[in-house]
Scaffold this motif. Sequence first.
Motif, PDB file in Angstrom:
ATOM      1  N   VAL A 224       0.707  -1.533   0.020  1.00  0.00           N
ATOM      2  CA  VAL A 224       0.014   0.360   0.352  1.00  0.00           C
ATOM      3  C   VAL A 224       1.040   1.319  -0.043  1.00  0.00           C
ATOM      4  O   VAL A 224       2.081   1.404   0.843  1.00  0.00           O
ATOM      5  CB  VAL A 224      -1.094   0.169   0.933  1.00  0.00           C
ATOM      6  CG1 VAL A 224      -2.363   0.807   1.024  1.00  0.00           C
ATOM      7  CG2 VAL A 224      -1.498  -1.442   1.776  1.00  0.00           C
ATOM      8  N   VAL A 225       0.511   2.436  -1.070  1.00  0.00           N
ATOM      9  CA  VAL A 225       1.361   3.411  -1.009  1.00  0.00           C
ATOM     10  C   VAL A 225       0.609   4.626  -1.388  1.00  0.00           C
ATOM     11  O   VAL A 225      -0.428   4.927  -1.681  1.00  0.00           O
ATOM     12  CB  VAL A 225       2.878   3.095  -2.148  1.00  0.00           C
ATOM     13  CG1 VAL A 225       2.051   2.651  -3.894  1.00  0.00           C
ATOM     14  CG2 VAL A 225       3.639   3.872  -2.308  1.00  0.00           C
ATOM     15  N   PRO A 226       0.908   5.791  -0.687  1.00  0.00           N
ATOM     16  CA  PRO A 226       0.199   7.159  -1.302  1.00  0.00           C
ATOM     17  C   PRO A 226       0.715   7.416  -2.481  1.00  0.00           C
ATOM     18  O   PRO A 226       1.493   7.689  -2.639  1.00  0.00           O
ATOM     19  CB  PRO A 226       1.010   7.994  -0.068  1.00  0.00           C
ATOM     20  CG  PRO A 226       1.901   7.524   1.028  1.00  0.00           C
ATOM     21  CD  PRO A 226       2.350   6.222   0.120  1.00  0.00           C
ATOM     22  N   THR A 233       3.919   4.057  -7.637  1.00  0.00           N
ATOM     23  CA  THR A 233       3.179   3.222  -7.455  1.00  0.00           C
ATOM     24  C   THR A 233       4.028   2.793  -8.463  1.00  0.00           C
ATOM     25  O   THR A 233       4.164   2.038  -9.186  1.00  0.00           O
ATOM     26  CB  THR A 233       1.990   4.278  -8.012  1.00  0.00           C
ATOM     27  OG1 THR A 233       1.417   4.695  -7.440  1.00  0.00           O
ATOM     28  CG2 THR A 233       1.118   3.266  -9.017  1.00  0.00           C
ATOM     29  N   SER A 257      -2.796   1.890  -4.418  1.00  0.00           N
ATOM     30  CA  SER A 257      -2.396   3.397  -4.455  1.00  0.00           C
ATOM     31  C   SER A 257      -3.241   4.065  -3.720  1.00  0.00           C
ATOM     32  O   SER A 257      -4.433   4.480  -4.333  1.00  0.00           O
ATOM     33  CB  SER A 257      -1.797   3.956  -5.699  1.00  0.00           C
ATOM     34  OG  SER A 257      -1.422   3.208  -5.840  1.00  0.00           O
ATOM     35  N   ILE A 258      -3.060   4.537  -3.127  1.00  0.00           N
ATOM     36  CA  ILE A 258      -3.732   5.729  -1.765  1.00  0.00           C
ATOM     37  C   ILE A 258      -4.096   6.988  -2.141  1.00  0.00           C
ATOM     38  O   ILE A 258      -3.255   7.544  -2.153  1.00  0.00           O
ATOM     39  CB  ILE A 258      -4.184   5.272  -0.367  1.00  0.00           C
ATOM     40  CG1 ILE A 258      -3.956   3.614   0.109  1.00  0.00           C
ATOM     41  CG2 ILE A 258      -5.120   6.041  -0.005  1.00  0.00           C
ATOM     42  CD1 ILE A 258      -5.243   3.008  -0.987  1.00  0.00           C
ATOM     43  N   SER A 337       1.884  10.046   4.542  1.00  0.00           N
ATOM     44  CA  SER A 337       2.009   8.452   4.559  1.00  0.00           C
ATOM     45  C   SER A 337       0.800   7.480   5.473  1.00  0.00           C
ATOM     46  O   SER A 337       0.707   6.822   5.206  1.00  0.00           O
ATOM     47  CB  SER A 337       3.191   8.564   5.634  1.00  0.00           C
ATOM     48  OG  SER A 337       4.130   9.075   4.960  1.00  0.00           O
ATOM     49  N   THR A 340      -1.947   5.346   3.415  1.00  0.00           N
ATOM     50  CA  THR A 340      -2.023   4.663   3.551  1.00  0.00           C
ATOM     51  C   THR A 340      -2.483   3.352   4.716  1.00  0.00           C
ATOM     52  O   THR A 340      -3.433   2.528   4.245  1.00  0.00           O
ATOM     53  CB  THR A 340      -0.915   3.472   3.881  1.00  0.00           C
ATOM     54  OG1 THR A 340       0.543   4.228   4.587  1.00  0.00           O
ATOM     55  CG2 THR A 340       0.178   4.348   2.283  1.00  0.00           C
ATOM     56  N   CYS A 361       2.608  -1.790   4.443  1.00  0.00           N
ATOM     57  CA  CYS A 361       1.848  -0.233   4.385  1.00  0.00           C
ATOM     58  C   CYS A 361       3.668   0.375   4.351  1.00  0.00           C
ATOM     59  O   CYS A 361       4.096   0.463   5.051  1.00  0.00           O
ATOM     60  CB  CYS A 361       1.379   0.338   5.675  1.00  0.00           C
ATOM     61  SG  CYS A 361      -0.457   0.011   5.597  1.00  0.00           S
ATOM     62  N   THR A 364       6.180   7.215   4.165  1.00  0.00           N
ATOM     63  CA  THR A 364       7.441   7.287   2.865  1.00  0.00           C
ATOM     64  C   THR A 364       8.129   8.753   3.732  1.00  0.00           C
ATOM     65  O   THR A 364       8.958   9.380   2.865  1.00  0.00           O
ATOM     66  CB  THR A 364       6.293   8.287   1.461  1.00  0.00           C
ATOM     67  OG1 THR A 364       5.426   8.749   2.158  1.00  0.00           O
ATOM     68  CG2 THR A 364       5.715   7.120   0.880  1.00  0.00           C
TER      69      THR A 364
END
Length: 398
Positions: A224-226, A233, A257-258, A337, A340, A361, A364
């Motif tokens: 899971v990534v901001p 991404t 991707s959030i 961050s 996530t 998660c 970042t």
Amino acid sequence: MSVERLQCVTCSRTYDIMDVRYTCDCDGLLSVERSGIIDRDAFDDRRTSRADIDRSGVWRFREAVLNLDKVVTHPEGGTRLYRRNALLFKHEGENPTGSFKDRGMTVAVTQAVRVGATAVACASTGNTSASLAAYAAQAGLRAIVFVPSGKISSGKLAQTLAYGATCLQVRGDFDASMRLVREACDRLGIYLVNSINPFRIEGQKTIIWELLQDLAWEPPDWIVVPAGNLGNTSAFGKALREAFAYGWITRMPRLASIQAHGANPFYRSYRESFATRHRISAETIASAIRIGDPVSYDKAVAAIGETRGIVEEVTDDEIMAAKREIDGMGIGCEPASAATLAGVKKLHAAGVMKESEQIVCVLTGHILKDPEANYRPENVVEIDPTIEAVEKVLSSRN
Ligand SMILES: [Zn+2]
């Protein structure tokens, strides 16, 4: 040894690795590509080495990043993986300048030196500028950063200035800064190190590889990534594609991707099966992902497709609630961050993610990056210098 080249992701045209260019003649994004299979055995051996190039969590993977022996490394990477409440958190805020940006910057600045650049520049919401300033200082290059005036956190701005960069505060949003820095680099012969620079993406891939290495190359179910400018991404998709192609992993994790609701052009496109590329005017408390026209859009679309990935959005309230949870675990992170964890909660509730699945998660940025977001006045009490005053406060607050 495999030969590295630049290749257009749209038309597949190739260029020499030493060409100073960021896009194809067709305007497509460029990607660093190499032929052949790369073995991962050396990567595990290097973890016990004392050489900086091996200790770096980026250059440990150099055959699959940029195959050089002489590099500008702090060293970076080697970030921790935290296990809390059945979730894993890979904390990229533990990089030298407090964000994941150092992973891409060590590669981009190494390439800048390699092509003989004397000045480097970027547009930034803050973390990129701090990272650029630090690596340029190490390499002895002039650093120029373009930031949206009044739109970046005081911590990030101060950090950038402290490392010695020249800061141009642009009257406009991040996307205006991005357009201006591209024109300035084209006209003035400055080397551009925004994530449109394909060498940045090569470094950012190592977030995933180091994570996989930490898990003994047994992939999780979800990563899971901001999502803001979509560099991560894109990089994560490329990292997984290559790890799978090289046989480092035998199963593909899914990317989630959030985005922040107020900065959600990628989410809007995802909802339409990427039929339209959206560009919006972005607003969110999560300044690191406050981006309305993400540069790495095309690469990110491919990454979502290749990983059976999904895109979700969360509100600023959900982001700040998740940040308090992450802070309350003793880990801490900057607001972006926390998108996530907010996303994981939403996707759990929707049944997209299952309780039995392993989820990582990627955080970042460091908790100190956004000081304004940390202040909790309800936790502060001013008192007289007496023991009675202390007792009174402690008895009224358990
Ligand atoms: Zn092209």
